[in-house]
Design a protein around this motif. Structure first.
Motif, PDB file in Angstrom:
ATOM      1  N   ASP A  88       0.836  -1.205   0.000  1.00 35.81           N
ATOM      2  CA  ASP A  88       0.000   0.000   0.000  1.00 35.81           C
ATOM      3  C   ASP A  88       0.865   1.247   0.000  1.00 35.81           C
ATOM      4  O   ASP A  88       1.942   1.273  -0.592  1.00 35.81           O
ATOM      5  CB  ASP A  88      -0.978  -0.046   1.179  1.00 35.81           C
ATOM      6  N   SER A  89       0.413   2.295   0.662  1.00 36.22           N
ATOM      7  CA  SER A  89       1.105   3.584   0.643  1.00 36.22           C
ATOM      8  C   SER A  89       2.531   3.508   1.174  1.00 36.22           C
ATOM      9  O   SER A  89       3.392   4.287   0.756  1.00 36.22           O
ATOM     10  CB  SER A  89       0.304   4.621   1.442  1.00 36.22           C
ATOM     11  N   PHE A  90       2.813   2.559   2.059  1.00 37.35           N
ATOM     12  CA  PHE A  90       4.161   2.412   2.592  1.00 37.35           C
ATOM     13  C   PHE A  90       5.116   1.931   1.494  1.00 37.35           C
ATOM     14  O   PHE A  90       6.226   2.442   1.355  1.00 37.35           O
ATOM     15  CB  PHE A  90       4.157   1.442   3.774  1.00 37.35           C
ATOM     16  N   THR A  91       4.682   0.975   0.701  1.00 39.72           N
ATOM     17  CA  THR A  91       5.500   0.486  -0.408  1.00 39.72           C
ATOM     18  C   THR A  91       5.550   1.511  -1.534  1.00 39.72           C
ATOM     19  O   THR A  91       6.579   1.682  -2.187  1.00 39.72           O
ATOM     20  CB  THR A  91       4.963  -0.873  -0.914  1.00 39.72           C
ATOM     21  N   PHE A  92       4.452   2.208  -1.769  1.00 42.51           N
ATOM     22  CA  PHE A  92       4.414   3.284  -2.764  1.00 42.51           C
ATOM     23  C   PHE A  92       5.381   4.403  -2.386  1.00 42.51           C
ATOM     24  O   PHE A  92       6.014   5.010  -3.248  1.00 42.51           O
ATOM     25  CB  PHE A  92       2.981   3.828  -2.855  1.00 42.51           C
ATOM     26  N   GLY A  93       5.489   4.675  -1.092  1.00 41.24           N
ATOM     27  CA  GLY A  93       6.365   5.746  -0.612  1.00 41.24           C
ATOM     28  C   GLY A  93       5.638   7.054  -0.419  1.00 41.24           C
ATOM     29  O   GLY A  93       6.172   8.118  -0.721  1.00 41.24           O
ATOM     30  N   GLN A  94       4.429   6.973   0.115  1.00 38.56           N
ATOM     31  CA  GLN A  94       3.655   8.192   0.329  1.00 38.56           C
ATOM     32  C   GLN A  94       4.385   9.129   1.280  1.00 38.56           C
ATOM     33  O   GLN A  94       4.867   8.734   2.336  1.00 38.56           O
ATOM     34  CB  GLN A  94       2.285   7.859   0.920  1.00 38.56           C
ATOM     35  N   GLY A  95       4.497  10.383   0.855  1.00 39.23           N
ATOM     36  CA  GLY A  95       5.091  11.405   1.696  1.00 39.23           C
ATOM     37  C   GLY A  95       6.592  11.547   1.570  1.00 39.23           C
ATOM     38  O   GLY A  95       7.177  12.424   2.193  1.00 39.23           O
ATOM     39  N   VAL A  96       7.232  10.671   0.784  1.00 37.20           N
ATOM     40  CA  VAL A  96       8.690  10.785   0.607  1.00 37.20           C
ATOM     41  C   VAL A  96       9.029  10.789  -0.882  1.00 37.20           C
ATOM     42  O   VAL A  96       8.288  10.252  -1.708  1.00 37.20           O
ATOM     43  CB  VAL A  96       9.468   9.647   1.314  1.00 37.20           C
ATOM     44  N   GLU A  97      10.152  11.411  -1.205  1.00 38.20           N
ATOM     45  CA  GLU A  97      10.610  11.410  -2.591  1.00 38.20           C
ATOM     46  C   GLU A  97      10.989   9.989  -2.992  1.00 38.20           C
ATOM     47  O   GLU A  97      11.302   9.146  -2.142  1.00 38.20           O
ATOM     48  CB  GLU A  97      11.786  12.378  -2.772  1.00 38.20           C
ATOM     49  N   TYR A  98      10.985   9.732  -4.271  1.00 40.32           N
ATOM     50  CA  TYR A  98      11.212   8.395  -4.819  1.00 40.32           C
ATOM     51  C   TYR A  98      12.474   7.747  -4.256  1.00 40.32           C
ATOM     52  O   TYR A  98      12.454   6.587  -3.856  1.00 40.32           O
ATOM     53  CB  TYR A  98      11.284   8.488  -6.353  1.00 40.32           C
ATOM     54  N   GLU A  99      13.563   8.487  -4.220  1.00 42.71           N
ATOM     55  CA  GLU A  99      14.850   7.932  -3.774  1.00 42.71           C
ATOM     56  C   GLU A  99      14.845   7.518  -2.303  1.00 42.71           C
ATOM     57  O   GLU A  99      15.744   6.814  -1.853  1.00 42.71           O
ATOM     58  CB  GLU A  99      15.979   8.935  -4.033  1.00 42.71           C
ATOM     59  N   GLN A 100      13.833   7.938  -1.541  1.00 42.95           N
ATOM     60  CA  GLN A 100      13.747   7.613  -0.120  1.00 42.95           C
ATOM     61  C   GLN A 100      12.808   6.449   0.170  1.00 42.95           C
ATOM     62  O   GLN A 100      12.656   6.067   1.331  1.00 42.95           O
ATOM     63  CB  GLN A 100      13.281   8.836   0.662  1.00 42.95           C
ATOM     64  N   THR A 101      12.168   5.874  -0.842  1.00 38.45           N
ATOM     65  CA  THR A 101      11.237   4.763  -0.611  1.00 38.45           C
ATOM     66  C   THR A 101      12.010   3.498  -0.272  1.00 38.45           C
ATOM     67  O   THR A 101      13.141   3.300  -0.720  1.00 38.45           O
ATOM     68  CB  THR A 101      10.347   4.509  -1.846  1.00 38.45           C
ATOM     69  N   TRP A 102      11.394   2.615   0.523  1.00 42.12           N
ATOM     70  CA  TRP A 102      12.103   1.386   0.891  1.00 42.12           C
ATOM     71  C   TRP A 102      12.425   0.516  -0.321  1.00 42.12           C
ATOM     72  O   TRP A 102      13.494  -0.108  -0.334  1.00 42.12           O
ATOM     73  CB  TRP A 102      11.387   0.617   2.008  1.00 42.12           C
ATOM     74  N   PRO A 103      11.575   0.441  -1.358  1.00 43.10           N
ATOM     75  CA  PRO A 103      11.969  -0.368  -2.520  1.00 43.10           C
ATOM     76  C   PRO A 103      13.244   0.144  -3.200  1.00 43.10           C
ATOM     77  O   PRO A 103      14.084  -0.648  -3.636  1.00 43.10           O
ATOM     78  CB  PRO A 103      10.761  -0.271  -3.447  1.00 43.10           C
ATOM     79  N   VAL A 104      13.407   1.452  -3.288  1.00 45.16           N
ATOM     80  CA  VAL A 104      14.610   2.008  -3.916  1.00 45.16           C
ATOM     81  C   VAL A 104      15.826   1.773  -3.020  1.00 45.16           C
ATOM     82  O   VAL A 104      16.911   1.427  -3.517  1.00 45.16           O
ATOM     83  CB  VAL A 104      14.428   3.511  -4.235  1.00 45.16           C
ATOM     84  N   LEU A 105      15.662   1.926  -1.721  1.00 46.40           N
ATOM     85  CA  LEU A 105      16.768   1.665  -0.798  1.00 46.40           C
ATOM     86  C   LEU A 105      17.186   0.195  -0.863  1.00 46.40           C
ATOM     87  O   LEU A 105      18.391  -0.119  -0.854  1.00 46.40           O
ATOM     88  CB  LEU A 105      16.387   2.062   0.630  1.00 46.40           C
ATOM     89  N   ALA A 106      16.222  -0.713  -0.949  1.00 46.03           N
ATOM     90  CA  ALA A 106      16.530  -2.145  -1.077  1.00 46.03           C
ATOM     91  C   ALA A 106      17.246  -2.422  -2.401  1.00 46.03           C
ATOM     92  O   ALA A 106      18.216  -3.187  -2.442  1.00 46.03           O
ATOM     93  CB  ALA A 106      15.249  -2.970  -0.977  1.00 46.03           C
ATOM     94  N   GLU A 107      16.775  -1.785  -3.464  1.00 44.47           N
ATOM     95  CA  GLU A 107      17.388  -1.958  -4.777  1.00 44.47           C
ATOM     96  C   GLU A 107      18.858  -1.514  -4.757  1.00 44.47           C
ATOM     97  O   GLU A 107      19.732  -2.212  -5.283  1.00 44.47           O
ATOM     98  CB  GLU A 107      16.597  -1.136  -5.789  1.00 44.47           C
ATOM     99  N   ARG A 108      19.139  -0.393  -4.134  1.00 44.92           N
ATOM    100  CA  ARG A 108      20.521   0.105  -4.029  1.00 44.92           C
ATOM    101  C   ARG A 108      21.402  -0.883  -3.264  1.00 44.92           C
ATOM    102  O   ARG A 108      22.550  -1.116  -3.634  1.00 44.92           O
ATOM    103  CB  ARG A 108      20.546   1.452  -3.310  1.00 44.92           C
ATOM    104  N   GLU A 109      20.867  -1.431  -2.172  1.00 49.54           N
ATOM    105  CA  GLU A 109      21.640  -2.377  -1.366  1.00 49.54           C
ATOM    106  C   GLU A 109      21.938  -3.648  -2.160  1.00 49.54           C
ATOM    107  O   GLU A 109      23.049  -4.181  -2.094  1.00 49.54           O
ATOM    108  CB  GLU A 109      20.881  -2.714  -0.075  1.00 49.54           C
ATOM    109  N   LEU A 110      20.966  -4.136  -2.916  1.00 49.93           N
ATOM    110  CA  LEU A 110      21.191  -5.322  -3.753  1.00 49.93           C
ATOM    111  C   LEU A 110      22.262  -5.047  -4.805  1.00 49.93           C
ATOM    112  O   LEU A 110      23.117  -5.899  -5.076  1.00 49.93           O
ATOM    113  CB  LEU A 110      19.881  -5.759  -4.411  1.00 49.93           C
ATOM    114  N   GLU A 111      22.219  -3.851  -5.396  1.00 51.94           N
ATOM    115  CA  GLU A 111      23.231  -3.462  -6.384  1.00 51.94           C
ATOM    116  C   GLU A 111      24.617  -3.403  -5.751  1.00 51.94           C
ATOM    117  O   GLU A 111      25.591  -3.861  -6.341  1.00 51.94           O
ATOM    118  CB  GLU A 111      22.868  -2.116  -7.015  1.00 51.94           C
ATOM    119  N   LYS A 112      24.717  -2.839  -4.532  1.00 57.61           N
ATOM    120  CA  LYS A 112      26.001  -2.761  -3.824  1.00 57.61           C
ATOM    121  C   LYS A 112      26.599  -4.153  -3.609  1.00 57.61           C
ATOM    122  O   LYS A 112      27.809  -4.325  -3.643  1.00 57.61           O
ATOM    123  CB  LYS A 112      25.828  -2.092  -2.452  1.00 57.61           C
ATOM    124  N   GLN A 113      25.721  -5.114  -3.350  1.00 63.17           N
ATOM    125  CA  GLN A 113      26.180  -6.480  -3.093  1.00 63.17           C
ATOM    126  C   GLN A 113      26.465  -7.245  -4.386  1.00 63.17           C
ATOM    127  O   GLN A 113      26.876  -8.397  -4.340  1.00 63.17           O
ATOM    128  CB  GLN A 113      25.148  -7.222  -2.249  1.00 63.17           C
TER     129      GLN A 113
END
Length: 181
Positions: A88-113
């Motif tokens: 829902d809105s938590f996964t969508f990232g309501q209230g935060v810019e795209y780069e701050q959403t948990w899916p984007v943060l997870a994606e960055r961490e996977l890329e780092k690894q």
């Protein structure tokens, strides 16, 4: 007495200091549109700025109708694990810019690894488990998904209504039909 006082304060605040969400178009005439099964979906290509007393944010919707910087083809590269992120809105990232959403943060961490994992970000505000199931069934084959991660919060159960597939779009993908037998 203290519960009554809290309710009274809440009502006064709602009346005298309402927290309105104001949306203005950057691109597109509508941010969302009705969907007979999901209730609503985002308009592909829409870019809207929303102002709320707690945040100001711009949401960009890709050509697939999701808040994802990438457009996913049905062709998945060999050796790549593709994961569908629903919620829902938590996964969508309501209230935060795209780069701050948990899916984007997870994606960055996977890329780092150095992991070859693609995250299809399909979170939508207002979703519940019923609508997430319908959306999952629509997207599993289209994106050749290997796994699904559901961003689940307890409030997702409160608005559920009975589920009964009533169209081909809501029929389970072949993989689920085998599991259900």
């Amino acid at each position: 007495m203290s519960a009554g006082l809290l309710v009274g304060i809440e009502l006064l605040l709602r009346f005298f200091a309402p927290q309105e969400l104001v949306g203005t178009s950057v691109r597109g005439t509508h941010f969302s549109t009705a969907d007979p099964a999901l209730g609503m979906r985002y308009v592909p290509g829409a870019v809207w700025r929303f102002i709320h007393p707690e945040y100001q944010v711009t949401y960009t919707i890709n050509s697939d109708g999701f808040r994802d910087a990438k457009r996913w083809s049905g062709e998945k590269p060999t050796g790549t694990l593709r994961v569908l992120l629903l919620g829902d809105s938590f996964t969508f990232g309501q209230g935060v810019e795209y780069e701050q959403t948990w899916p984007v943060l997870a994606e960055r961490e996977l890329e780092k690894q150095g992991l070859d994992v693609e995250l299809v970000k399909a979170g939508m505000q207002g979703m519940d488990t019923r609508s997430e199931l319908i959306l999952m069934r629509r997207l599993m084959n289209r994106y050749q998904v290997d796994a699904v991660v559901l961003g689940f919060l307890i409030n997702d159960l409160y608005s559920n209504i009975s589920y009964a597939p009533n169209s081909e779009m809501e029929a389970p993908p072949p993989q689920l039909e085998e599991i259900q037998k």
